[in-house]
Design a protein around this motif. Sequence first.
Motif, PDB file in Angstrom:
ATOM      1  N   VAL A  20      30.804  65.498  -2.861  1.00 57.21           N
ATOM      2  CA  VAL A  20      31.655  64.431  -2.382  1.00 57.21           C
ATOM      3  C   VAL A  20      31.521  64.703  -0.305  1.00 57.21           C
ATOM      4  CG1 VAL A  20      33.409  62.396  -1.260  1.00 57.21           C
ATOM      5  CG2 VAL A  20      33.632  62.918  -3.712  1.00 57.21           C
ATOM      6  N   PHE A  27      34.692  67.009   6.059  1.00 61.56           N
ATOM      7  CA  PHE A  27      34.727  68.540   4.836  1.00 61.56           C
ATOM      8  C   PHE A  27      34.756  69.899   5.627  1.00 61.56           C
ATOM      9  CE2 PHE A  27      34.658  64.642   1.374  1.00 61.56           C
ATOM     10  CZ  PHE A  27      36.274  64.278   1.755  1.00 61.56           C
ATOM     11  N   GLY A  98      35.368  60.945   4.383  1.00 60.81           N
ATOM     12  CA  GLY A  98      35.378  61.239   3.437  1.00 60.81           C
ATOM     13  C   GLY A  98      36.683  61.419   2.585  1.00 60.81           C
ATOM     14  N   THR A  99      37.735  60.878   3.182  1.00 59.85           N
ATOM     15  CA  THR A  99      38.779  60.420   1.671  1.00 59.85           C
ATOM     16  C   THR A  99      38.539  59.318   0.956  1.00 59.85           C
ATOM     17  OG1 THR A  99      40.614  59.993   3.459  1.00 59.85           O
ATOM     18  CG2 THR A  99      40.432  62.170   3.870  1.00 59.85           C
ATOM     19  N   ALA A 102      36.142  60.528  -1.405  1.00 62.95           N
ATOM     20  CA  ALA A 102      36.906  61.379  -2.643  1.00 62.95           C
ATOM     21  C   ALA A 102      37.466  60.467  -2.989  1.00 62.95           C
ATOM     22  CB  ALA A 102      37.649  62.031  -1.650  1.00 62.95           C
ATOM     23  N   CYS A 113      34.439  68.390  -2.864  1.00 67.24           N
ATOM     24  CA  CYS A 113      33.638  67.423  -1.619  1.00 67.24           C
ATOM     25  C   CYS A 113      33.215  68.227  -0.647  1.00 67.24           C
ATOM     26  CB  CYS A 113      35.376  67.756  -0.937  1.00 67.24           C
ATOM     27  SG  CYS A 113      36.378  66.575  -1.495  1.00 67.24           S
ATOM     28  N   THR A 139      29.224  59.516   2.588  1.00 72.19           N
ATOM     29  CA  THR A 139      29.960  58.998   2.718  1.00 72.19           C
ATOM     30  C   THR A 139      30.227  58.089   4.517  1.00 72.19           C
ATOM     31  OG1 THR A 139      31.181  60.556   3.686  1.00 72.19           O
ATOM     32  CG2 THR A 139      31.852  60.052   1.592  1.00 72.19           C
ATOM     33  N   LEU A 219      42.936  68.808  -2.284  1.00 66.88           N
ATOM     34  CA  LEU A 219      42.221  69.503  -2.131  1.00 66.88           C
ATOM     35  C   LEU A 219      42.312  70.827  -2.437  1.00 66.88           C
ATOM     36  CD1 LEU A 219      38.989  69.720  -1.712  1.00 66.88           C
ATOM     37  CD2 LEU A 219      39.230  68.844   0.486  1.00 66.88           C
TER      38      LEU A 219
END
Length: 254
Positions: A20, A27, A98-99, A102, A113, A139, A219
């Motif tokens: 991701v 990230f 991003g989140t 994931a 990530c 993303t 993470l």
Amino acid sequence: MDARFLGIAELTETPSVAVVVDVMRAFTVAAWAFAQGAEKIVLAESQADALALKARHPGWAALKDGAAAPGFDMVNSPGLLRSADLGGRTVVQKTTAGTVGALAVKDAPLVLCASFVVADATARLLRARGSDSVTFVVTGEDGQAEEDLACAQYIARKTVEAGANAAEFLRRAADSRAAAELTSGVRRGSHPDDVALCLELDRFPFAMVATSEDALMVLRPCAVPPSPTDGAGPDLDAAADPDPGLDAAADASI
């Protein structure tokens, strides 16, 4: 290696391996959080969830996109985060892309990530795993973010060609809409150094592995020693490695 590059909305099945990518800035920020001593990062579904987690765990630090807001300790900016002392703390992160990406692949057997600052370590981990098929989740901008696609394509190439040159991929990222918006101040909660920090290739020697822990997506950093064919590689001892014990946990999770 069979590499697919998909936006979040294009994910129709659970991949065997997912990388991701969010370069600007989720990230990159996550990597800096580990460099500043964070023990782990919990990827939250929503800002409300992030604040609820912090309320249940007062020692945790909450981080979000955009401008500062009540209840949140930090914003999603590597330039601002690099001066934070996160030694031993858990960070709860919620970002726009991003989140979300994931969490969309949370059931995959292996979720990494990534961004440019951990590109080499991510490629080396994929190479060590012998991954035949990898789905790169682009993303930003509904899968069209040039900086994320460039980084994903670079990691894919680096996985099969250890000596791949990053210059063209970094140029594409530097010319992206996200970079322009950060530079011009369109995106709130930013620092003048954010773009440069997001384009700092292989700043950190660890990959970032996301796994399910107690119903949360967590993470953690995972140090990846260079293979004999990679050359000297980054100095794992000299670079930021928050806690060697975390590496064993991350290795066990994959």
